[in-house]
Design a protein around this motif. Structure first.
Motif, PDB file in Angstrom:
ATOM      1  N   VAL A   1       4.168   2.978  13.657  1.00  0.00           N
ATOM      2  CA  VAL A   1       2.383   3.337  13.556  1.00  0.00           C
ATOM      3  C   VAL A   1       2.288   3.691  12.218  1.00  0.00           C
ATOM      4  CG1 VAL A   1       0.901   4.622  14.215  1.00  0.00           C
ATOM      5  CG2 VAL A   1       2.832   3.895  15.968  1.00  0.00           C
ATOM      6  N   TRP A   2       1.418   3.246  11.230  1.00  0.00           N
ATOM      7  CA  TRP A   2       0.857   3.161   9.700  1.00  0.00           C
ATOM      8  C   TRP A   2      -0.533   4.453   9.653  1.00  0.00           C
ATOM      9  CZ3 TRP A   2       4.020   1.383   5.754  1.00  0.00           C
ATOM     10  CH2 TRP A   2       4.856   1.170   5.894  1.00  0.00           C
ATOM     11  N   VAL A   3      -0.573   5.289   9.281  1.00  0.00           N
ATOM     12  CA  VAL A   3      -1.877   6.666   8.529  1.00  0.00           C
ATOM     13  C   VAL A   3      -1.946   5.930   7.315  1.00  0.00           C
ATOM     14  CG1 VAL A   3      -1.990   6.785  11.039  1.00  0.00           C
ATOM     15  CG2 VAL A   3      -0.587   8.524   9.264  1.00  0.00           C
ATOM     16  N   LEU A   4      -3.306   6.281   6.865  1.00  0.00           N
ATOM     17  CA  LEU A   4      -3.731   7.030   5.726  1.00  0.00           C
ATOM     18  C   LEU A   4      -3.045   8.366   5.137  1.00  0.00           C
ATOM     19  CD1 LEU A   4      -7.098   6.066   5.876  1.00  0.00           C
ATOM     20  CD2 LEU A   4      -5.822   4.008   4.572  1.00  0.00           C
ATOM     21  N   THR A   5      -2.778   7.305   4.176  1.00  0.00           N
ATOM     22  CA  THR A   5      -2.538   8.865   3.254  1.00  0.00           C
ATOM     23  C   THR A   5      -3.899   9.717   2.588  1.00  0.00           C
ATOM     24  OG1 THR A   5      -2.012   7.792   0.939  1.00  0.00           O
ATOM     25  CG2 THR A   5      -0.302   8.363   2.313  1.00  0.00           C
ATOM     26  N   LYS A   6      -3.673  11.217   2.576  1.00  0.00           N
ATOM     27  CA  LYS A   6      -4.587  12.092   1.459  1.00  0.00           C
ATOM     28  C   LYS A   6      -5.642  10.985   0.587  1.00  0.00           C
ATOM     29  CE  LYS A   6      -6.617  16.489   0.006  1.00  0.00           C
ATOM     30  NZ  LYS A   6      -6.197  17.590  -0.499  1.00  0.00           N
TER      31      LYS A   6
ATOM     32  N   LEU B   1       0.853  -0.938   0.152  1.00  0.00           N
ATOM     33  CA  LEU B   1       0.174  -0.099  -0.158  1.00  0.00           C
ATOM     34  C   LEU B   1       1.351   1.225   0.157  1.00  0.00           C
ATOM     35  CD1 LEU B   1      -2.851  -0.974   2.467  1.00  0.00           C
ATOM     36  CD2 LEU B   1      -3.101  -0.704   0.117  1.00  0.00           C
ATOM     37  N   GLN B   2       2.309   0.792   0.517  1.00  0.00           N
ATOM     38  CA  GLN B   2       2.423   2.504   0.924  1.00  0.00           C
ATOM     39  C   GLN B   2       3.399   2.429  -1.179  1.00  0.00           C
ATOM     40  OE1 GLN B   2       6.855   1.667   2.678  1.00  0.00           O
ATOM     41  NE2 GLN B   2       6.580   3.765   3.281  1.00  0.00           N
ATOM     42  N   ASP B   3       4.176   1.329  -1.874  1.00  0.00           N
ATOM     43  CA  ASP B   3       4.240   1.738  -3.376  1.00  0.00           C
ATOM     44  C   ASP B   3       3.108   2.006  -3.503  1.00  0.00           C
ATOM     45  OD1 ASP B   3       6.416   0.049  -2.071  1.00  0.00           O
ATOM     46  OD2 ASP B   3       5.957  -1.426  -3.152  1.00  0.00           O
ATOM     47  N   HIS B   4       2.116   2.043  -3.456  1.00  0.00           N
ATOM     48  CA  HIS B   4       0.719   2.887  -4.049  1.00  0.00           C
ATOM     49  C   HIS B   4       0.392   4.202  -3.069  1.00  0.00           C
ATOM     50  CE1 HIS B   4       0.964  -1.060  -5.524  1.00  0.00           C
ATOM     51  NE2 HIS B   4      -0.064  -0.596  -6.618  1.00  0.00           N
ATOM     52  N   HIS B   5       1.379   4.580  -2.384  1.00  0.00           N
ATOM     53  CA  HIS B   5       1.204   5.814  -1.729  1.00  0.00           C
ATOM     54  C   HIS B   5      -0.594   5.958  -1.324  1.00  0.00           C
ATOM     55  CE1 HIS B   5       4.852   7.368  -4.097  1.00  0.00           C
ATOM     56  NE2 HIS B   5       4.368   6.801  -5.223  1.00  0.00           N
ATOM     57  N   LEU B   6      -0.860   4.844  -0.442  1.00  0.00           N
ATOM     58  CA  LEU B   6      -2.323   5.239   0.070  1.00  0.00           C
ATOM     59  C   LEU B   6      -1.423   4.880   1.740  1.00  0.00           C
ATOM     60  CD1 LEU B   6      -4.060   2.371  -1.992  1.00  0.00           C
ATOM     61  CD2 LEU B   6      -4.300   4.572  -2.352  1.00  0.00           C
ATOM     62  N   VAL B   7      -0.674   4.550   1.466  1.00  0.00           N
ATOM     63  CA  VAL B   7      -0.224   4.908   3.970  1.00  0.00           C
ATOM     64  C   VAL B   7       1.097   5.030   3.692  1.00  0.00           C
ATOM     65  CG1 VAL B   7      -2.074   3.086   4.389  1.00  0.00           C
ATOM     66  CG2 VAL B   7       0.677   2.287   3.841  1.00  0.00           C
TER      67      VAL B   7
ATOM     68  N   GLY C   1     -21.357   1.693   5.616  1.00  0.00           N
ATOM     69  CA  GLY C   1     -21.956   2.349   6.147  1.00  0.00           C
ATOM     70  C   GLY C   1     -20.824   2.239   7.343  1.00  0.00           C
ATOM     71  N   ILE C   2     -19.612   2.632   7.400  1.00  0.00           N
ATOM     72  CA  ILE C   2     -18.391   2.049   7.774  1.00  0.00           C
ATOM     73  C   ILE C   2     -17.770   3.189   8.302  1.00  0.00           C
ATOM     74  CG2 ILE C   2     -16.364   0.522   8.449  1.00  0.00           C
ATOM     75  CD1 ILE C   2     -17.370  -1.299   7.002  1.00  0.00           C
ATOM     76  N   ARG C   3     -17.513   4.013   8.908  1.00  0.00           N
ATOM     77  CA  ARG C   3     -17.054   5.931   9.141  1.00  0.00           C
ATOM     78  C   ARG C   3     -15.781   4.965   9.023  1.00  0.00           C
ATOM     79  NH1 ARG C   3     -15.198   8.838  13.594  1.00  0.00           N
ATOM     80  NH2 ARG C   3     -15.638   7.036  14.550  1.00  0.00           N
ATOM     81  N   VAL C   4     -15.152   6.148   8.703  1.00  0.00           N
ATOM     82  CA  VAL C   4     -14.184   6.893   8.664  1.00  0.00           C
ATOM     83  C   VAL C   4     -13.455   7.818   9.620  1.00  0.00           C
ATOM     84  CG1 VAL C   4     -12.240   6.727   6.542  1.00  0.00           C
ATOM     85  CG2 VAL C   4     -14.053   5.804   5.585  1.00  0.00           C
ATOM     86  N   SER C   5     -12.272   7.437   9.801  1.00  0.00           N
ATOM     87  CA  SER C   5     -11.348   8.964  11.407  1.00  0.00           C
ATOM     88  C   SER C   5     -11.242   9.774   9.978  1.00  0.00           C
ATOM     89  CB  SER C   5     -10.402   7.744  11.134  1.00  0.00           C
ATOM     90  OG  SER C   5      -9.060   7.003  10.986  1.00  0.00           O
ATOM     91  N   ALA C   6     -10.870  10.578  10.810  1.00  0.00           N
ATOM     92  CA  ALA C   6     -10.668  11.422   9.932  1.00  0.00           C
ATOM     93  C   ALA C   6      -8.774  11.789   9.887  1.00  0.00           C
ATOM     94  CB  ALA C   6     -10.807  12.902  10.377  1.00  0.00           C
ATOM     95  N   LEU C   7      -8.649  12.161   8.595  1.00  0.00           N
ATOM     96  CA  LEU C   7      -7.745  12.420   7.808  1.00  0.00           C
ATOM     97  C   LEU C   7      -6.038  13.090   8.587  1.00  0.00           C
ATOM     98  CD1 LEU C   7      -5.361  11.807   5.090  1.00  0.00           C
ATOM     99  CD2 LEU C   7      -6.104  13.931   4.633  1.00  0.00           C
TER     100      LEU C   7
ATOM    101  N   GLY D   1      -5.071   7.900   0.067  1.00  0.00           N
ATOM    102  CA  GLY D   1      -5.348   6.629   0.951  1.00  0.00           C
ATOM    103  C   GLY D   1      -7.017   7.048   1.391  1.00  0.00           C
ATOM    104  N   HIS D   2      -6.922   7.813   1.910  1.00  0.00           N
ATOM    105  CA  HIS D   2      -7.821   7.911   2.887  1.00  0.00           C
ATOM    106  C   HIS D   2      -9.116   8.488   1.565  1.00  0.00           C
ATOM    107  CE1 HIS D   2     -10.846  10.233   5.208  1.00  0.00           C
ATOM    108  NE2 HIS D   2     -10.111   9.688   6.145  1.00  0.00           N
TER     109      HIS D   2
END
Length: 402
Positions: A40-45, A22-28, A59-65, A47-48
């Motif tokens: 600690v991994w987080v979503l990129t913009k 996912l990091q290679d695709h700039h998603l995390v 119906g699944i809530r996504v946390s803030a970017l 990926g978000h």
């Protein structure tokens, strides 16, 4: 993430390889490395955005970017605030999920609960696991960074939130609760705000709350729990049922209480969240989560005790009434309910001799009616003719000459 997504895997290689892809695709991206070298991994913009497209329609809530910001002078990454508390929250969710309490998409963090005064109480973790017998559970994760009385304040806020009316409540109900706050206790839970947010718990009381303590000592946990138990008694403790059979009822009324359970993250990790590691406030022993949330001395026991007490009271009243039942002074038999009622009603003056039973009274009535009938017949009969001294002789003043 490794424990939450792959709870049965002993190693995190699969999760690590997935994150690297996912990091290679700039998603995390890696936000920080903790002291124990865990990343600690987080979503990129990007990926978000992809996550929102994938999860929100379900119906699944996504946390803030978490935006990537750097110090203009030092070049260090700013806002890397994913601390040990956040790690403890995630680990708690993972331990629950590992034993089947909650689907991986059944967890939510930092869920707001807005109070009447505008204050928002955020739950560290919310679990929905109906299949595991826990339709909803709010969790507060404490690493002993908060004073025990602050936890009591949180408990009070959850209790207050559970007493709020639903937005569509009837105007008369709203006015009544505003004028007399305790009137909310007479309003069913299905008409309250919390039932618009969470499903029914299947148990008495408000939404259950769990305090999970992490990275602390057993002595500190014990002291904290004692403070919560004593200072927060009004919010978690059941009451006595208000009933006519007070002495016969030992069951407790949990309908207005917040069920509160406590444990430690270390116990969850060592023994498992599905074992006896949860202690309900007001109880001494640790139990499984569902047993701790159940109320064996609650409503079900009350219904049984009330039914027994009512039946016993009815038997006692019946025996006392039977002991007062009059006895006929003529034949010695007890009065029937009908005769007893006749002799004690306002129209008792119509009941004849009040000291005799219905049968004897009926005999009296029959004799009286027979005598009355005989008298009536006698009065209605024509008078009998008088005796003639000379039979065949005509009576009169003049007789025909021969």
């Amino acid at each position: 993430m490794w424990k939450l997504t792959r709870p049965d895997n002993r190693h995190d290689k699969l999760t690590r390889d997935t994150l690297l892809d996912l990091q290679d695709h700039h998603l995390v991206r890696i936000e920080l490395v903790r002291e124990d070298q865990r990343q600690v991994w987080v979503l990129t913009k990007r990926g978000h955005g992809e996550a929102k497209k994938l999860l929100e329609p379900k119906g699944i809530r996504v946390s803030a970017l978490r935006e990537e910001k750097y110090d203009p002078v030092t070049g260090e990454l700013l806002g890397a605030s994913y601390d040990d508390h956040s790690a403890a929250v995630t680990t708690t969710a993972a331990e629950l999920h590992r034993v089947g309490i909650g689907h991986r998409f059944g967890f939510a963090t930092e869920i707001p609960h807005r109070l009447a005064g505008g204050y928002v109480q955020r739950a560290d973790l919310v679990v929905r696991a109906r299949e595991a017998g826990v339709p909803v559970l709010l969790l507060e994760i404490d690493r002993r960074t908060e004073d025990a009385h602050e936890l009591v304040t949180k408990l009070r806020r959850y209790w207050e939130w559970g007493r709020l009316l639903a937005p569509d409540a009837h105007r008369l109900t709203v006015d009544l609760v505003r004028s007399r706050p305790d009137a909310i206790e007479d309003v069913g839970h299905e008409k309250r705000l919390w039932r618009r947010v969470y499903p029914p718990t299947g148990r008495e009381g408000l939404v259950p709350l769990a305090f999970v303590f992490a990275d602390t000592t057993a002595a500190k946990v014990d002291n904290t729990v004692k403070v919560i138990e004593e200072a927060g008694r009004r919010y978690w403790a059941p009451r006595r049922y208000e009933t006519y059979y007070q002495e016969a009822i030992t069951a407790k009324d949990y309908s207005q209480a917040v069920p509160v359970v406590v444990t430690t993250l270390e116990q969850l990790q060592e023994h498992g969240a599905d074992t006896a590691v949860w202690r309900r406030l007001g109880r001494k022993d640790e139990q499984s989560l569902t047993d701790a949330l159940d109320n064996p001395d609650g409503d079900a026991l009350y219904r049984r005790q009330h039914a027994r007490a009512k039946a016993e009271d009815e038997r006692r009243r019946a025996a006392e009434r039977e002991a007062r039942r009059p006895v006929c002074k003529r034949c010695g038999r007890k009065f029937t309910d009908q005769r007893w009622e006749e002799t004690t009603a306002r129209t008792a003056w119509k009941a004849g001799d009040l000291s005799v039973c219905g049968t004897c009274h009926a005999d009296d009535v029959a004799r009286q009616e027979a005598a009355a009938e005989a008298a009536r017949l006698e009065a209605a009969a024509p008078p009998a003719p008088e005796d003639d001294p000379e039979p065949g002789r005509r009576r009169g003043w003049f007789r025909r000459r021969p």
